[in-house]
Motif scaffolding. Sequence first.
Motif, PDB file in Angstrom:
ATOM      1  N   SER A 140      -9.972 -32.588  -4.144  1.00  0.00           N
ATOM      2  CA  SER A 140      -9.497 -33.901  -3.707  1.00  0.00           C
ATOM      3  C   SER A 140      -8.771 -34.573  -4.858  1.00  0.00           C
ATOM      4  CB  SER A 140     -10.668 -34.788  -3.258  1.00  0.00           C
ATOM      5  OG  SER A 140     -11.470 -35.159  -4.383  1.00  0.00           O
ATOM      6  N   GLY A 146     -16.452 -35.747  10.020  1.00  0.00           N
ATOM      7  CA  GLY A 146     -17.295 -34.590   9.753  1.00  0.00           C
ATOM      8  C   GLY A 146     -16.566 -33.445   9.091  1.00  0.00           C
ATOM      9  N   LYS A 180     -15.150 -31.455   5.921  1.00  0.00           N
ATOM     10  CA  LYS A 180     -15.426 -31.288   4.504  1.00  0.00           C
ATOM     11  C   LYS A 180     -14.763 -30.020   3.986  1.00  0.00           C
ATOM     12  CE  LYS A 180     -19.975 -33.532   4.824  1.00  0.00           C
ATOM     13  NZ  LYS A 180     -21.438 -33.356   4.628  1.00  0.00           N
ATOM     14  N   SER A 215     -14.055 -37.819   6.137  1.00  0.00           N
ATOM     15  CA  SER A 215     -15.495 -37.546   6.097  1.00  0.00           C
ATOM     16  C   SER A 215     -16.194 -38.046   7.355  1.00  0.00           C
ATOM     17  CB  SER A 215     -16.108 -38.198   4.850  1.00  0.00           C
ATOM     18  OG  SER A 215     -17.492 -37.966   4.783  1.00  0.00           O
ATOM     19  N   ASP A 216     -15.743 -39.195   7.876  1.00  0.00           N
ATOM     20  CA  ASP A 216     -16.351 -39.754   9.091  1.00  0.00           C
ATOM     21  C   ASP A 216     -16.171 -38.831  10.294  1.00  0.00           C
ATOM     22  OD1 ASP A 216     -17.196 -41.975   7.715  1.00  0.00           O
ATOM     23  OD2 ASP A 216     -15.548 -43.270   8.370  1.00  0.00           O
ATOM     24  N   LEU A 252     -10.091 -40.426   2.428  1.00  0.00           N
ATOM     25  CA  LEU A 252     -11.189 -39.474   2.250  1.00  0.00           C
ATOM     26  C   LEU A 252     -12.396 -39.880   3.083  1.00  0.00           C
ATOM     27  CD1 LEU A 252     -11.008 -38.839  -1.622  1.00  0.00           C
ATOM     28  CD2 LEU A 252     -10.161 -37.372   0.213  1.00  0.00           C
ATOM     29  N   ASP A 253     -12.671 -41.183   3.146  1.00  0.00           N
ATOM     30  CA  ASP A 253     -13.788 -41.670   3.964  1.00  0.00           C
ATOM     31  C   ASP A 253     -13.528 -41.421   5.443  1.00  0.00           C
ATOM     32  OD1 ASP A 253     -15.159 -42.516   1.743  1.00  0.00           O
ATOM     33  OD2 ASP A 253     -14.534 -44.616   1.905  1.00  0.00           O
ATOM     34  N   ASP A 272      -9.415 -43.278  -1.440  1.00  0.00           N
ATOM     35  CA  ASP A 272     -10.801 -43.306  -0.980  1.00  0.00           C
ATOM     36  C   ASP A 272     -10.903 -43.595   0.517  1.00  0.00           C
ATOM     37  OD1 ASP A 272     -11.698 -42.747  -3.491  1.00  0.00           O
ATOM     38  OD2 ASP A 272     -12.216 -44.821  -4.012  1.00  0.00           O
TER      39      ASP A 272
END
Length: 237
Positions: free
Chosen positions: A143, A194, A196, A191-192, A187-188, A184
């Motif tokens: 990242s 799911g 990765k 990630s939310d 990236l969040d 960020d």
Amino acid sequence: MAEDKISENIEEYLEVLYRNGSNGEQVSTTKLSKELGIAPGSVTQMLKKLENLGYISYTPYKGATLTDEGLKIAQKITRKHRILEKFLTDILKIKEENVHEQACEMEHSLSDEAERALCTMLRNPDLCPDNNAIPACDFDFASCKQCYSLSDFDQIINRNFNLLSISELTSNANGVVSFIRGNDELLDNVSDLGIKVGMNLNYEYDENRIGNHYLVEIDDKELNIPLEMANNIFIRI
């Protein structure tokens, strides 16, 4: 991180091949001739040379596709060109009609260190001014946050494999999520959903693209990925 210098002429050929066939599509001699403004016979001779160098696979009367090594070089020079276009447009306010030519002149001499500095200053851009996707860097990070955490450029190592963003996929593809670009917030958001690094991703041709969204399967779960996110999720094919 030093590497052998590749001629500007070779870089130009590989860049055009990448622009027209980043995901393994065959690019015809006629197409290359038209885009480069070079006679078909001269293009054919160069394609034979590029094949001997291991940068392409060439089939007479049909065209050429990039090898893994050719793709690596093509992505690198295309990335530098498009980041420079972003810099010239957004920061230096160069006239639109002059941007492409100036980026072409600068891309061949831009160091990897300077490229990284420009990327950081521009906050990890994903699109050039023409809305073409900017390829991922070839630094070995998962990242952009990891990149920020390492200040000494001499400690950075290069990936030994190539990446394609979800938005670059044009045919059935399977790969592993290996790099997620962005701030960020992005990236969040990824990630939310799911998603990765390390997960398996499957994409099928156009039937899985709905408008500006990409229907993908990640670890056996179907997800509808918007274009702005698809530009920044990269998989190892």
